[in-house]
Design a protein around this motif. Structure first.
Motif, PDB file in Angstrom:
ATOM      1  N   HIS A   1      34.849  19.186   4.034  1.00 52.88           N
ATOM      2  CA  HIS A   1      34.988  20.107   3.197  1.00 52.88           C
ATOM      3  C   HIS A   1      36.019  19.708   1.842  1.00 52.88           C
ATOM      4  O   HIS A   1      36.519  19.764   1.522  1.00 52.88           O
ATOM      5  CB  HIS A   1      36.458  20.931   3.544  1.00 52.88           C
ATOM      6  CG  HIS A   1      36.144  21.200   4.785  1.00 52.88           C
ATOM      7  ND1 HIS A   1      34.999  22.523   5.129  1.00 52.88           N
ATOM      8  CD2 HIS A   1      36.320  21.363   6.299  1.00 52.88           C
ATOM      9  CE1 HIS A   1      34.906  22.639   6.386  1.00 52.88           C
ATOM     10  NE2 HIS A   1      35.367  21.763   6.987  1.00 52.88           N
TER      11      HIS A   1
ATOM     12  N   GLU B   1      39.461  15.369   7.779  1.00 53.99           N
ATOM     13  CA  GLU B   1      41.157  15.149   8.100  1.00 53.99           C
ATOM     14  C   GLU B   1      40.990  16.497   8.671  1.00 53.99           C
ATOM     15  O   GLU B   1      40.723  18.127   9.275  1.00 53.99           O
ATOM     16  CB  GLU B   1      41.330  16.167   6.822  1.00 53.99           C
ATOM     17  CG  GLU B   1      41.290  15.232   5.848  1.00 53.99           C
ATOM     18  CD  GLU B   1      41.191  15.346   3.862  1.00 53.99           C
ATOM     19  OE1 GLU B   1      42.100  16.933   4.300  1.00 53.99           O
ATOM     20  OE2 GLU B   1      41.363  15.285   3.396  1.00 53.99           O
ATOM     21  N   GLU B   2      42.541  16.161   9.720  1.00 55.05           N
ATOM     22  CA  GLU B   2      42.951  16.692  10.765  1.00 55.05           C
ATOM     23  C   GLU B   2      44.273  16.997  10.536  1.00 55.05           C
ATOM     24  O   GLU B   2      44.657  16.666   9.879  1.00 55.05           O
ATOM     25  CB  GLU B   2      42.238  16.347  12.349  1.00 55.05           C
ATOM     26  CG  GLU B   2      42.596  16.915  13.214  1.00 55.05           C
ATOM     27  CD  GLU B   2      42.720  16.533  15.072  1.00 55.05           C
ATOM     28  OE1 GLU B   2      43.296  15.283  14.722  1.00 55.05           O
ATOM     29  OE2 GLU B   2      41.734  16.139  15.642  1.00 55.05           O
ATOM     30  N   GLY B   3      44.608  18.624  11.052  1.00 56.23           N
ATOM     31  CA  GLY B   3      46.061  19.123  10.238  1.00 56.23           C
ATOM     32  C   GLY B   3      46.143  20.053   9.565  1.00 56.23           C
ATOM     33  O   GLY B   3      45.285  20.685   9.226  1.00 56.23           O
ATOM     34  N   HIS B   4      47.164  20.958  10.235  1.00 57.58           N
ATOM     35  CA  HIS B   4      47.585  22.508   9.458  1.00 57.58           C
ATOM     36  C   HIS B   4      47.319  22.051   7.992  1.00 57.58           C
ATOM     37  O   HIS B   4      47.683  22.652   6.858  1.00 57.58           O
ATOM     38  CB  HIS B   4      47.882  23.076   9.899  1.00 57.58           C
ATOM     39  CG  HIS B   4      47.558  23.621  11.054  1.00 57.58           C
ATOM     40  ND1 HIS B   4      46.272  24.116  11.842  1.00 57.58           N
ATOM     41  CD2 HIS B   4      48.202  22.699  12.808  1.00 57.58           C
ATOM     42  CE1 HIS B   4      45.888  24.256  12.699  1.00 57.58           C
ATOM     43  NE2 HIS B   4      46.743  23.663  13.482  1.00 57.58           N
ATOM     44  N   SER B   5      48.532  21.704   7.791  1.00 59.68           N
ATOM     45  CA  SER B   5      49.587  21.471   6.208  1.00 59.68           C
ATOM     46  C   SER B   5      48.948  20.609   5.389  1.00 59.68           C
ATOM     47  O   SER B   5      48.760  19.388   5.886  1.00 59.68           O
ATOM     48  CB  SER B   5      51.086  20.672   6.777  1.00 59.68           C
ATOM     49  OG  SER B   5      51.276  19.653   6.779  1.00 59.68           O
ATOM     50  N   GLU B   6      48.986  20.234   4.195  1.00 63.18           N
ATOM     51  CA  GLU B   6      48.210  19.753   3.168  1.00 63.18           C
ATOM     52  C   GLU B   6      49.443  18.466   3.148  1.00 63.18           C
ATOM     53  O   GLU B   6      48.897  17.130   3.423  1.00 63.18           O
ATOM     54  CB  GLU B   6      48.653  20.247   1.764  1.00 63.18           C
ATOM     55  CG  GLU B   6      47.734  21.196   1.421  1.00 63.18           C
ATOM     56  CD  GLU B   6      46.605  21.400   1.029  1.00 63.18           C
ATOM     57  OE1 GLU B   6      46.379  19.687   0.279  1.00 63.18           O
ATOM     58  OE2 GLU B   6      45.234  20.997   1.806  1.00 63.18           O
TER      59      GLU B   6
ATOM     60  N   ASN C   1      50.478  16.674   6.015  1.00 62.97           N
ATOM     61  CA  ASN C   1      50.651  15.540   7.391  1.00 62.97           C
ATOM     62  C   ASN C   1      49.173  15.816   7.865  1.00 62.97           C
ATOM     63  O   ASN C   1      49.119  15.431   8.681  1.00 62.97           O
ATOM     64  CB  ASN C   1      50.999  17.117   8.570  1.00 62.97           C
ATOM     65  CG  ASN C   1      52.470  16.509   8.359  1.00 62.97           C
ATOM     66  OD1 ASN C   1      52.995  15.470   7.738  1.00 62.97           O
ATOM     67  ND2 ASN C   1      53.137  17.083   9.492  1.00 62.97           N
ATOM     68  N   ARG C   2      47.950  15.829   7.190  1.00 62.63           N
ATOM     69  CA  ARG C   2      46.941  15.578   7.284  1.00 62.63           C
ATOM     70  C   ARG C   2      46.231  14.725   7.799  1.00 62.63           C
ATOM     71  O   ARG C   2      46.799  13.181   6.557  1.00 62.63           O
ATOM     72  CB  ARG C   2      46.055  16.747   6.738  1.00 62.63           C
ATOM     73  CG  ARG C   2      45.501  17.781   6.135  1.00 62.63           C
ATOM     74  CD  ARG C   2      44.587  18.521   5.349  1.00 62.63           C
ATOM     75  NE  ARG C   2      44.667  19.742   5.239  1.00 62.63           N
ATOM     76  CZ  ARG C   2      43.836  20.921   5.111  1.00 62.63           C
ATOM     77  NH1 ARG C   2      43.152  20.363   4.348  1.00 62.63           N
ATOM     78  NH2 ARG C   2      43.523  21.596   5.010  1.00 62.63           N
TER      79      ARG C   2
END
Length: 98
Positions: free
Chosen positions: A9, A43-48, A50-51
């Motif tokens: 991505h 990358e893992e996580g939902h917010s920009e 906090n990834r």
């Protein structure tokens, strides 16, 4: 050693590409029969903000494949951790097959 870099991505910039090549090429000091290497960046996580950055290294050596996965807040840290992990694995593999 042939190094392939795959990113999910996003496009890997030249600085990160150079860093990965520099660090991973140093692994040949510890074991000189490395066939090839694949580095996965994700990358893992939902917010920009906090990834978590994930670096996976897969190295093919004679008769087996070595793998490590490290997570950190920045790719540079995760790369350093993954290379250290792989260095230990290569030393252990070399001792067993020397």
């Amino acid at each position: 050693m042939k190094i392939e870099i795959n990113a999910s991505h996003f496009e890997v910039d030249s600085q990160l590409n150079e860093l990965i090549n520099k660090k991973v090429n140093k692994l040949e000091r510890f074991f000189d029969h490395i066939i090839d290497c694949v580095v996965f960046l994700n990358e893992e996580g939902h917010s920009e903000h906090n990834r978590e950055k994930i670096v996976e290294i897969k190295i093919n050596v004679k008769e087996t494949t070595l793998f490590c996965k490290e997570t950190a807040s920045m790719y540079e840290q995760a790369i350093d951790q993954a290379v250290e992990n792989m260095k230990r694995q290569l030393k252990k593999y070399k001792e067993k097959h020397a």
